[in-house]
Structures are given as C-alpha cells and as structure tokens.
Design a protein around this motif. Structure first.
Motif, PDB file in Angstrom:
ATOM      1  N   PRO A 828       0.833  -1.223   0.000  1.00 29.26           N
ATOM      2  CA  PRO A 828       0.000   0.000   0.000  1.00 29.26           C
ATOM      3  C   PRO A 828       0.860   1.263   0.000  1.00 29.26           C
ATOM      4  N   TYR A 829       0.309   2.306  -0.573  1.00 25.38           N
ATOM      5  CA  TYR A 829       1.045   3.575  -0.651  1.00 25.38           C
ATOM      6  C   TYR A 829       1.489   4.044   0.736  1.00 25.38           C
ATOM      7  N   SER A 830       0.616   3.931   1.697  1.00 27.52           N
ATOM      8  CA  SER A 830       0.894   4.503   3.017  1.00 27.52           C
ATOM      9  C   SER A 830       2.035   3.799   3.728  1.00 27.52           C
ATOM     10  N   ASP A 831       2.388   2.565   3.295  1.00 30.18           N
ATOM     11  CA  ASP A 831       3.441   1.816   3.969  1.00 30.18           C
ATOM     12  C   ASP A 831       4.837   2.105   3.422  1.00 30.18           C
ATOM     13  N   PHE A 832       4.911   2.851   2.334  1.00 27.85           N
ATOM     14  CA  PHE A 832       6.230   3.108   1.725  1.00 27.85           C
ATOM     15  C   PHE A 832       6.999   4.144   2.555  1.00 27.85           C
ATOM     16  N   THR A 833       8.288   3.850   2.732  1.00 25.68           N
ATOM     17  CA  THR A 833       9.208   4.792   3.371  1.00 25.68           C
ATOM     18  C   THR A 833      10.399   5.010   2.430  1.00 25.68           C
ATOM     19  N   GLU A 834      11.221   6.005   2.769  1.00 24.45           N
ATOM     20  CA  GLU A 834      12.365   6.315   1.907  1.00 24.45           C
ATOM     21  C   GLU A 834      13.394   5.198   1.894  1.00 24.45           C
ATOM     22  N   ASP A 835      13.392   4.351   2.936  1.00 24.05           N
ATOM     23  CA  ASP A 835      14.371   3.270   3.006  1.00 24.05           C
ATOM     24  C   ASP A 835      13.871   1.984   2.365  1.00 24.05           C
ATOM     25  N   ASP A 836      12.606   1.962   1.930  1.00 26.15           N
ATOM     26  CA  ASP A 836      12.051   0.759   1.322  1.00 26.15           C
ATOM     27  C   ASP A 836      12.791   0.453   0.028  1.00 26.15           C
ATOM     28  N   ILE A 837      13.223  -0.811  -0.157  1.00 27.82           N
ATOM     29  CA  ILE A 837      14.014  -1.195  -1.333  1.00 27.82           C
ATOM     30  C   ILE A 837      13.215  -1.047  -2.621  1.00 27.82           C
ATOM     31  N   VAL A 838      11.892  -1.320  -2.551  1.00 31.76           N
ATOM     32  CA  VAL A 838      11.067  -1.178  -3.758  1.00 31.76           C
ATOM     33  C   VAL A 838      11.014   0.289  -4.187  1.00 31.76           C
ATOM     34  N   TYR A 839      10.816   1.153  -3.186  1.00 37.06           N
ATOM     35  CA  TYR A 839      10.791   2.587  -3.509  1.00 37.06           C
ATOM     36  C   TYR A 839      12.123   3.040  -4.090  1.00 37.06           C
ATOM     37  N   ARG A 840      13.225   2.581  -3.511  1.00 37.46           N
ATOM     38  CA  ARG A 840      14.537   2.968  -4.003  1.00 37.46           C
ATOM     39  C   ARG A 840      14.759   2.465  -5.423  1.00 37.46           C
ATOM     40  N   GLU A 841      14.286   1.238  -5.709  1.00 36.22           N
ATOM     41  CA  GLU A 841      14.403   0.725  -7.075  1.00 36.22           C
ATOM     42  C   GLU A 841      13.548   1.558  -8.039  1.00 36.22           C
ATOM     43  N   ALA A 842      12.357   1.923  -7.569  1.00 38.30           N
ATOM     44  CA  ALA A 842      11.449   2.679  -8.441  1.00 38.30           C
ATOM     45  C   ALA A 842      12.026   4.043  -8.793  1.00 38.30           C
ATOM     46  N   ILE A 843      12.565   4.784  -7.804  1.00 35.73           N
ATOM     47  CA  ILE A 843      13.124   6.104  -8.123  1.00 35.73           C
ATOM     48  C   ILE A 843      14.421   5.960  -8.925  1.00 35.73           C
ATOM     49  N   THR A 844      15.118   4.826  -8.719  1.00 33.01           N
ATOM     50  CA  THR A 844      16.306   4.592  -9.554  1.00 33.01           C
ATOM     51  C   THR A 844      15.906   4.390 -11.002  1.00 33.01           C
ATOM     52  N   MET A 845      14.795   3.686 -11.233  1.00 35.54           N
ATOM     53  CA  MET A 845      14.328   3.472 -12.599  1.00 35.54           C
ATOM     54  C   MET A 845      13.866   4.781 -13.235  1.00 35.54           C
ATOM     55  N   VAL A 846      13.273   5.673 -12.441  1.00 32.59           N
ATOM     56  CA  VAL A 846      12.874   6.978 -12.989  1.00 32.59           C
ATOM     57  C   VAL A 846      14.111   7.752 -13.430  1.00 32.59           C
ATOM     58  N   GLN A 847      15.114   7.806 -12.555  1.00 33.31           N
ATOM     59  CA  GLN A 847      16.334   8.540 -12.916  1.00 33.31           C
ATOM     60  C   GLN A 847      17.026   7.900 -14.120  1.00 33.31           C
ATOM     61  N   ALA A 848      17.164   6.575 -14.078  1.00 37.68           N
ATOM     62  CA  ALA A 848      17.828   5.893 -15.192  1.00 37.68           C
ATOM     63  C   ALA A 848      17.015   6.007 -16.475  1.00 37.68           C
ATOM     64  N   GLY A 849      15.674   5.978 -16.343  1.00 33.64           N
ATOM     65  CA  GLY A 849      14.832   6.112 -17.527  1.00 33.64           C
ATOM     66  C   GLY A 849      15.029   7.455 -18.214  1.00 33.64           C
ATOM     67  N   ILE A 850      15.148   8.523 -17.406  1.00 30.69           N
ATOM     68  CA  ILE A 850      15.384   9.852 -17.989  1.00 30.69           C
ATOM     69  C   ILE A 850      16.751   9.900 -18.660  1.00 30.69           C
ATOM     70  N   VAL A 851      17.780   9.341 -18.019  1.00 36.40           N
ATOM     71  CA  VAL A 851      19.133   9.371 -18.577  1.00 36.40           C
ATOM     72  C   VAL A 851      19.190   8.600 -19.892  1.00 36.40           C
ATOM     73  N   VAL A 852      18.596   7.398 -19.927  1.00 39.21           N
ATOM     74  CA  VAL A 852      18.645   6.585 -21.155  1.00 39.21           C
ATOM     75  C   VAL A 852      17.840   7.241 -22.269  1.00 39.21           C
ATOM     76  N   SER A 853      16.662   7.748 -21.947  1.00 36.73           N
ATOM     77  CA  SER A 853      15.855   8.384 -22.991  1.00 36.73           C
ATOM     78  C   SER A 853      16.520   9.657 -23.501  1.00 36.73           C
ATOM     79  N   GLN A 854      17.276  10.337 -22.633  1.00 32.48           N
ATOM     80  CA  GLN A 854      17.996  11.513 -23.086  1.00 32.48           C
ATOM     81  C   GLN A 854      19.105  11.156 -24.075  1.00 32.48           C
TER      82      GLN A 854
END
Length: 947
Positions: A828-854
């Motif tokens: 659930p959304y409410s259970d996510f924290t900044e240290d959660d590995i899934v969240y960290r993977e997700a924001i890593t994919m956003v950053q990497a997605g922007i870099v690759v598409s650029q």
C-alpha cells in the motif's frame, strides 16, 4: 560636447577653459609661432625641469585611462547576479534553513542544499574563466600611443616615454613619427600628417606653422593630434593638451559614455530565465499549498515543493550556454577573431546590418601603384602594398618615368621598427614607409620595373631640391648625371602639364601639340574616374646645378602618368558577396571623400548600382530623426561620407531603433563610440587603435574583413545549436516534473525522483551531451538564410512544441515505469518509506529512464526535419561518448554503495535496463515518424512553389 583642450595662460601654466566652439582658444591657433611659447607658458628651450614636475602633478600622465573595470572580483560577483543563480542561491539558503529546523535532521536535505550551492558556484566559475581569459588576451593588444618621443627641456634634447609629456613641452617631429599629444606647430618643414586614426580620412594633409583663423581645433592646419602619424617633413611643436584632454581623449570619453548594448541572445536568455523562474515558483507554491492540508510535516512539504522547483530550473543551462559559446570563441580564435564577451559570439549570427569603415578595414591602408601611362599606352602593375612582389607589364617604356619619380622622392622603405605604434599589413611582411605613402608606392613600383634605386641615386646624386608646396602642387629635384645635370619634377597632372612643352612619346621627344595634350588629359581623366590618385612626372636637362625654381619647373618634357590607390583587401569581395547572400546589408561609413569611398565600394562589391545614395555628414546634420529614419529605411546601397563620430553614433542608434541588429567595424579612434553603441563592435587588432579595441567586443587579430563573414556563419551556427540543446535540456525537465505531479494527485506520499537525483541528471548526465550538441558544425546552407528577426523568441512555438512532444514521451514512459514498479510490489502507498528497497528501485528506474531516454533524445534533436539515420548515427562521436558517459554515471549511482547512500538508489537488473532502453528507442522512433510526416507535408508545398 567641447574638446576639453586645455589652454595655459601666459606664465602660470594653469589650464584655461575652452570656448564654446570647442576650440582651444584663439591664442593658440591665431597667434604667430613666436607668441605660442608665451601663450602656453614655455619657451623655445622647452620647460624647466622644475616646471615639468609641477605640470605633471596638475595634468597627470599623458595616457588614456583603461576602461573602468571594477577588478576581477567584480566580474566574478557579476556571475552570481543571473536570475537562475539568484533563484538557486535563495533555494540553497532556504534548504539549509530547513535542514536546521528538521527534527530529526535529514542528511538528504543538507546534501540538497550543498548540491544547489555547488551548481551555482560551478556555473559562475565556468562563465568567469571564459570571459576573464578573453579580457586578458584583449589587454595584451594594448599599444595605442608611441612609447617614446623627442622633447626639448631646458635646451636639452631628450627621448622620453610619451606618458611623461605635459602641456608646454616642445617636441621634435620627423617623418615616420607618431604624434604623442595635441600640439601647436611652431616650425614646419613640408609637413604632412595622416589623420586616419582620428578622422577616418586616408589622404595625408599638409600642416603649417603659420597662424590660422579660429574655429574647431580639429580643423586647424597648424595643429597635430595624438594618435596621428607624420608621413613627411619635420617640425617643432608645443604640446597644448595631453591624455583625456586631447581630441583623441574626447573620442575616448564619447565612447566611454555610450552604454554597452545587450546582445539579442542576452535579451532572450533573460526573458527565458524570468519565465522559467516564474513558472517554477508558481508550480512549487501551488504544490506546497496542495500537499500541506494532507497532514504532511511543514518542512518535508517545503522540501518537496523545493524539489519541484529544482526540477523546473535547468541548472545546467548557464554552464552549458557558457561552454557552448566558449566553443564558438575558440572556433573564431582559429579564424583570428578574439571575442571578449561570450554572448557576442551569437550576436553576429543575428546581424542584419554591418556599418563598415573604409580605411584599414576594407582597404590595406597602403598606397599601391596599379597603372602607369606613358607614350599613349597603359601598363598594369601587379602586387599589393609595400612588398616588392609583382611586376610592371612591359616595363621598358616606363622605366625612365619610374626612375624620375623615384629620384624625385624623399620617402624610404625601411624594415619594421619594433615598438612602432600602429602597424599595417606590410609591417608584418617586414617593411614600412618612412615618409609620404604616395612616394613609398612610387619606390615600390620602380622596384617592380627592375630598377635599383640605390644604384640610381649613387649614379645621379641630388644637388638641389624644391620641396612640395600645396600652392603649386609640385616637387622638383636636380641631379648630377654622367651626361650633365638633369631636373626631375613630379606632381598634380594639370599643374605639371601646363609647364611642359614636350612629351616622351614611345621613346622619342616630341613637341606637346594640342592633340597630345588632349591625349594626356583624357588618360588622366580615365585613371581618375577609377578612383585613382594620379601623379605626373617630367624632366629636363640643366646646364647648372643651382637653377631657380621657375627655371627647373618650366619647358619640361612629360614622361607620363602614374595611377595609384589604397587597394582593397583581396578577401573583402568574397566576404561582401557572402554577406549579401546571407541577407546582411552593408553600409559604408567613412570620414573619406565621397568619390574615394564610392570607388572602393564598387571594387569590393558594396556598390553595384549606377547611382548609390551618397550622403555626407553635412546632409546628416540637416536631417531630423524622421528624415534619417526615412533615409535608412530605403534598402538600397548607401554610403555615408565625411562623417564624424557623433554622426556614426546617430546612424547606429537610428538603425537599432528600426529593429536592426547592427554590427560596426572600424580601426580608428573615431570609430570607437559607434563600436560601443552597436549591438556588436568589431575592431581591427593589428592596425586598430587602443580606443577602438577597448570599445569593441570582438577584435579581428588579422584585420581581415573575411573574418567577419566567418564569424557570422559561426554565430548563426551557435544560435541553432543553442536551440538544439535547449530542446534537449527542457524536454527532460518535463520528464522530471510529471512523475512528481502524478504522485501528488495519486496520493503517493513520497516523490518519484528527489532533488539530488535531478541535480545529478542536470549536471552529471546532461551537460556533456548538451555541449556536444553545441559543438555541431554549421549546416551547409546557414549563410543562404535571411537573418532572424530581433523580435524572434528563443523559445518559439516550434521549439516549445518539440519540447512538449519529446518531453511528454519521456514523462509518460518514466511515470509508467515508476507506478508499474510500485504496484507490482503489492505494498500500500501509506506503507512506503524512503528506506524501502522497492521505492529505491522505483526512483532509480525513474532517474535511469530519464538518462537513457535523453541519450536517444540527443540523437533526435540533431536535426529539425532530416532523419538522424541519413546524417549518420556516428557522425558526432563526441555526442555518443557523452551519452555513454551519462549512462555509465547512472550505472555507478545505481550500483556503487557510496553513491547509493547519497542518492538513495538501488541496483537495477538486466530486465530493468532492457525496459528503459525500449522506452528510449520508442522516443527516437516517434521523433523519426514526426520528421517523416513533416517531410511529406513539405513536399507538396515545395512542388506547389516550383509550379
């Protein structure tokens, strides 16, 4: 404005005010040479040494002050006044404050504050380093006035630094000297001076030691001025003005008072900065207002809004713009063009009008014989300048003519003197003229005809001379030859022809009949109609060595005519043609005579019509602003002649008022005010004066007008490349903003990409590809396009449309990837924290997605309509290398534990990378489809136009 020329009252050495006419006062100009000493508080022996020290304290050194620079630290501080810099500095300060208010304190907030401040410092360092380097290079060119001069003090002749001159000093001048201060002549022996640096007029003008009528000091024939050159004769003169009080200084003050104009790119970037900053603040504030009622902590909500603002501000833009312009600077430097301000690189690309000086800019500033007429035949002379390179066609029939002209001359060709003030092209070839440049041209022509003048002078030494006189317009010499004495005379054709009774006609002496006189007159008229300065030469045998002047200059035998000119630079014609193709209007603005100006303008292609508009300074004075606007609105060929510095400034102002982007070229002090008042001033580096180089933002080190055309081409390329990397930079800002907005409205408590990650993209992954785009070479047809309008926006509708198209595709991709990864976890959304590995993977994919598409985006924006596959994926290897570096940096952020701790990232697997590459490829494919549609859409239009 008055001249500011100081006049010393008798005996006290104090400065007296100038009169309303701008004259130094009637005493200096109108009194006899003997009374000048009393008027200026000195004597024929010069000033006493004690009085020199007192006057130096009163009047200061004889030099012009450097432009008012506040020191390097002011230039450095100025780098932090850019709107982006101010905005980011405020954001950094508030973030530091937020870090101090957090409980517990989040190290990520501190990292963000430090990173934002670091961005500002990096941008400032890059911009300062580029402009400081250019300024120091420009200062190395400073060599305005001669370094030394000859002075009488207490009856002793001394050679002193020119800066030590004071009013009242008695100076000694000889042919070849540069004048160090404004002086009143008290002795003048056939003196001529070249005032081109001050007035723009190329012809040498005679000077006298006799009193003249009152009036403007610049018109006084018994005065010489700082920055001018003595081309013939010798003289003694008394200094009446030094430093900024001179006529040269008056022009300097006029230039200093003119504000430096902002370039079109400066105005566009400033407008863009205001709009982007306003949008960033508005959106950040709106999201802060939306999230605050949801129960989020105040400081965290603020940091979130700050991240949105950072996402919208293109932090890498100032550095990218500075370095991209610096690339243009280096490219121009290879073409011998020094750019003192980075933004001036682009300004020439938008130029619509070039106001060009004539002498020294379009021409060589060297007299050259081009035709010799003798015995009814015209002989062409090749070669340019004072180098003995060239030949006389069929020289046999004209050797006696050139021998006579050479022997009846006082000029000398000497090696370049190290440390001389102004230099010309011939200086760089090792020779200069000591004396009158017209006589120097005759000496060179004699060499080209195969004559050894040193041997000729030894065989026929001069025994008598009657110097040139402006009333009779002749010079005569008598020489002792093996066959007896012989007189040689040269001068104005009409004056000399009237004193001739015979003519050397194809090797035979014949009576000068009416028909032959008509032939000579016709030949003179034909040469003069080509804009040539024409001299005639004649001779006669003499029985004695000391004949009277009338005896020497009567019953002469005409030898022929010599036609000469100040030749155009050989590269100018092609440069003018290129400017015409580029839609750039060229207006000649010169202090020279209208006939001379028109002749040069026709030779270089500025004038092609039978009757161009030729307007003098007198007519400009009679025109009000509306009349001047009407004159300049006519797009026909225009020559402005006999104009003053004030006229030039007025013309430039009127052109800019009409919306033109104006470039002004010049080399003299008289050009300086217009150089500074223009959108871009272009000064000559080798032959130009210090005042002109100081006022300009670009200096042509080789004095080549062709370098202007090259600069226009590079400037247009710079603008195109700036648009390319703007599309590249701003499209990913959309990809950074949309996921944040989507998370906010979807109720996700954390941001899909942090501010520190955004800074890593903006400065770590995007700067190098943007620079590679800025280094794209000019497109082949860049000089076949019309100049863009001053009103054209950097962010046009087409540019914004492309930003939204490419940025929208990236934004949809990375937003989908983020929520796909979040939803796939089942948390659930409410259970996510900044240290959660899934969240960290997700924001890593956003950053990497922007870099690759650029990476794919960089390939896409290289062209507007042409397929990137047609120009070649590998045709810009720097771009590929920069893109690969960005991806490698992203991989390091994903996999290296120290960087994971800074960016809160996690390692991605092969499937994740494959998905991201697929998104980038989809972006490139979509852009290729768009370009293909544009090409197909354009084809029917082109066919319709062809039909």
């Amino acid at each position: 404005m008055g001249t500011g020329t100081p006049v010393l009252t008798p005996g006290d050495g104090d400065r007296a005010p100038t009169d309303a006419s701008g004259s130094p006062g009637p005493a200096v100009q109108t009194v006899s040479a003997g009374d000048v000493f009393a008027t200026l508080g000195t004597s024929p022996r010069g000033l006493p040494f004690a009085e020199v020290a007192a006057r130096r304290d009163r009047f200061g050194p004889n030099e012009l002050p450097r432009a008012g620079r506040g020191g390097w630290w002011r230039d450095l501080v100025g780098q932090f006044t850019d709107l982006f810099a101010v905005m980011l500095l405020v954001a950094s300060a508030i973030t530091f404050l937020a870090y101090g208010l957090q409980e517990p304190r989040d190290v990520g907030t501190l990292q963000l504050a430090v990173a934002i401040a670091g961005v500002v410092v990096l941008n400032a360092a890059i911009g300062f380093a580029q402009e400081y380097s250019a300024e120091r290079t420009a200062e190395s060119l400073q060599a305005m006035v001669p370094h030394t001069c000859r002075v009488l003090r207490d009856g002793e002749r001394q050679e002193l630094p020119a800066r030590d001159l004071v009013p009242g000093d008695v100076v000694v001048l000889e042919a070849g000297d540069a004048v160090s201060a404004d002086c009143r002549l008290v002795e003048a022996h056939e003196v001529s001076v070249n005032n081109a640096a001050l007035t723009g007029e190329s012809d040498a003008v005679g000077r006298t030691g006799e009193p003249v009528a009152g009036g403007p000091v610049l018109h006084a024939r018994n005065c010489v001025f700082m920055g001018t050159d003595v081309v013939a004769g010798s003289a003694k003169a008394v200094v009446f003005a030094t430093g900024v009080a001179t006529e040269f200084g008056r022009v300097f003050r006029l230039a200093a008072a003119a504000p430096r104009q902002k370039t079109p790119l400066q105005r566009q970037v400033a407008l863009m900065a205001r709009r982007v900053a306003g949008a960033a603040l508005a959106i950040g504030a709106a999201l802060f207002a939306v999230r605050l009622p949801t129960g989020q902590p105040l400081v965290e909500t603020f940091v979130f809004a700050l991240g949105v603002m950072v996402a919208l501000v293109p932090e890498g833009l100032p550095a990218t713009l500075s370095v991209s312009l610096a690339i243009g600077v280096r490219r121009m430097a290879r073409r011998h063009a020094l750019v003192k301000q980075l933004l001036a690189v682009e300004a020439l690309g938008s130029t619509t009008v070039v106001c060009t000086d004539k002498t020294g800019t379009l021409t060589q500033a060297e007299m050259t014989v081009v035709h010799v007429w003798a015995g009814g035949e015209l002989h062409a002379v090749s070669g340019v300048g004072y180098a003995p390179v060239g030949e006389v066609a069929d020289p046999g029939p004209v050797r006696e003519l050139l021998r006579a002209a050479g022997l009846c001359s006082n000029a000398r060709l000497v090696p370049l003197r190290v440390g001389a003030g102004r230099r010309s092209r011939s200086d760089r070839e090792g020779r200069r003229v000591l004396g009158d440049t017209t006589e120097g041209a005759l000496l060179v022509a004699a060499e080209k005809a195969g004559l050894d003048l040193a041997a000729e002078e030894a065989a026929a030494p001069r025994v008598t001379e009657y110097p040139f006189d402006s009333s009779r317009k002749l010079m005569s010499t008598v020489h002792r030859t093996p066959d007896g004495y012989r007189a040689y005379v040269k001068g104005a054709p009409q004056e000399l022809l009237a004193r001739c009774t015979a003519i050397d006609w194809r090797g035979e002496r014949q009576p000068l009949t009416g028909a032959l006189r008509a032939a000579v007159t016709d030949a003179n008229d034909r040469l003069a109609s080509q804009g040539l300065r024409v001299l005639a030469a004649a001779s006669r045998p003499r029985a004695d060595s000391r004949p009277t002047q009338d005896e020497v200059e009567s019953k002469l035998t005409l030898l022929g005519l010599v036609g000469m000119l100040d030749p155009p630079r050989p590269e100018v014609s092609d440069a003018v043609d290129a400017c015409r193709r580029a839609g750039i209007r060229i207006v000649m603005v010169t202090g020279d005579h209208p006939l001379t100006a028109e002749a040069v303008a026709r030779r270089v292609g500025i004038v092609r019509q039978p009757a161009p508009a030729v307007v003098t300074g007198t007519r400009l004075d009679a025109l009000d602003d509306d009349g001047l606007d009407t004159l300049l609105a006519d797009s026909g060929e225009l020559l402005l002649c006999r104009v003053s510095p004030e006229h030039k400034m007025r013309v430039v102002t009127a052109l800019r008022r009409r919306g033109e982007v104006v470039a002004v070229t010049g080399d003299g002090a008289n050009d300086a005010p217009a150089l500074k008042h223009a959108d871009i001033g272009v000064a000559m580096g080798a032959s130009g004066t210090d005042v002109a180089r100081e006022a300009a933002v670009m200096v042509l080190l080789d004095d080549s007008f062709a370098s202007i055309t090259a600069a226009v081409r590079l400037g247009r390329s710079v603008y195109q490349n700036i648009r390319k990397f703007l599309i590249y930079l701003f499209s990913h800002n959309i990809a950074e903003l949309v996921p944040i907005l989507a998370a906010t409205f979807a109720g996700f408590p954390l941001v899909p990409i942090t501010a520190v990650q955004i800074l890593a993209i903006d400065l770590g992954s995007d700067v190098l590809p943007a620079l590679a785009l800025g280094a794209e070479p000019p497109e082949p047809d860049v000089m076949d396009r019309r100049p863009r309008s001053r009103r054209e926006r950097l962010f046009s509708a087409a540019v914004m449309g492309r930003v939204l198209f490419l940025g929208g595709i990236q934004a949809l991709g990375v937003t989908a990837v983020f929520f796909w990864h979040i939803h796939a976890s089942g948390i659930p959304y409410s259970d996510f924290t900044e240290d959660d590995i899934v969240y960290r993977e997700a924001i890593t994919m956003v950053q990497a997605g922007i870099v690759v598409s650029q990476f794919f985006n960089a390939l896409a924006v290289r062209t507007d309509r042409e397929s990137v596959f047609r120009i070649g994926l590998l045709s810009n290897p720097l771009l590929l290398a920069a893109g690969c570096f960005g991806i490698a940096l992203m991989a390091a952020i994903s996999y290296l534990p120290p960087l994971q701790a800074v960016f809160n990232t996690a390692p991605l697997d092969a499937v994740d990378w494959a998905v991201l590459v697929g998104l980038g490829a989809a972006l490139l494919a979509a852009e290729e489809i768009r370009k293909a549609w544009l090409r197909r859409r354009r084809q029917p239009s082109a066919k319709g136009e062809a039909g």
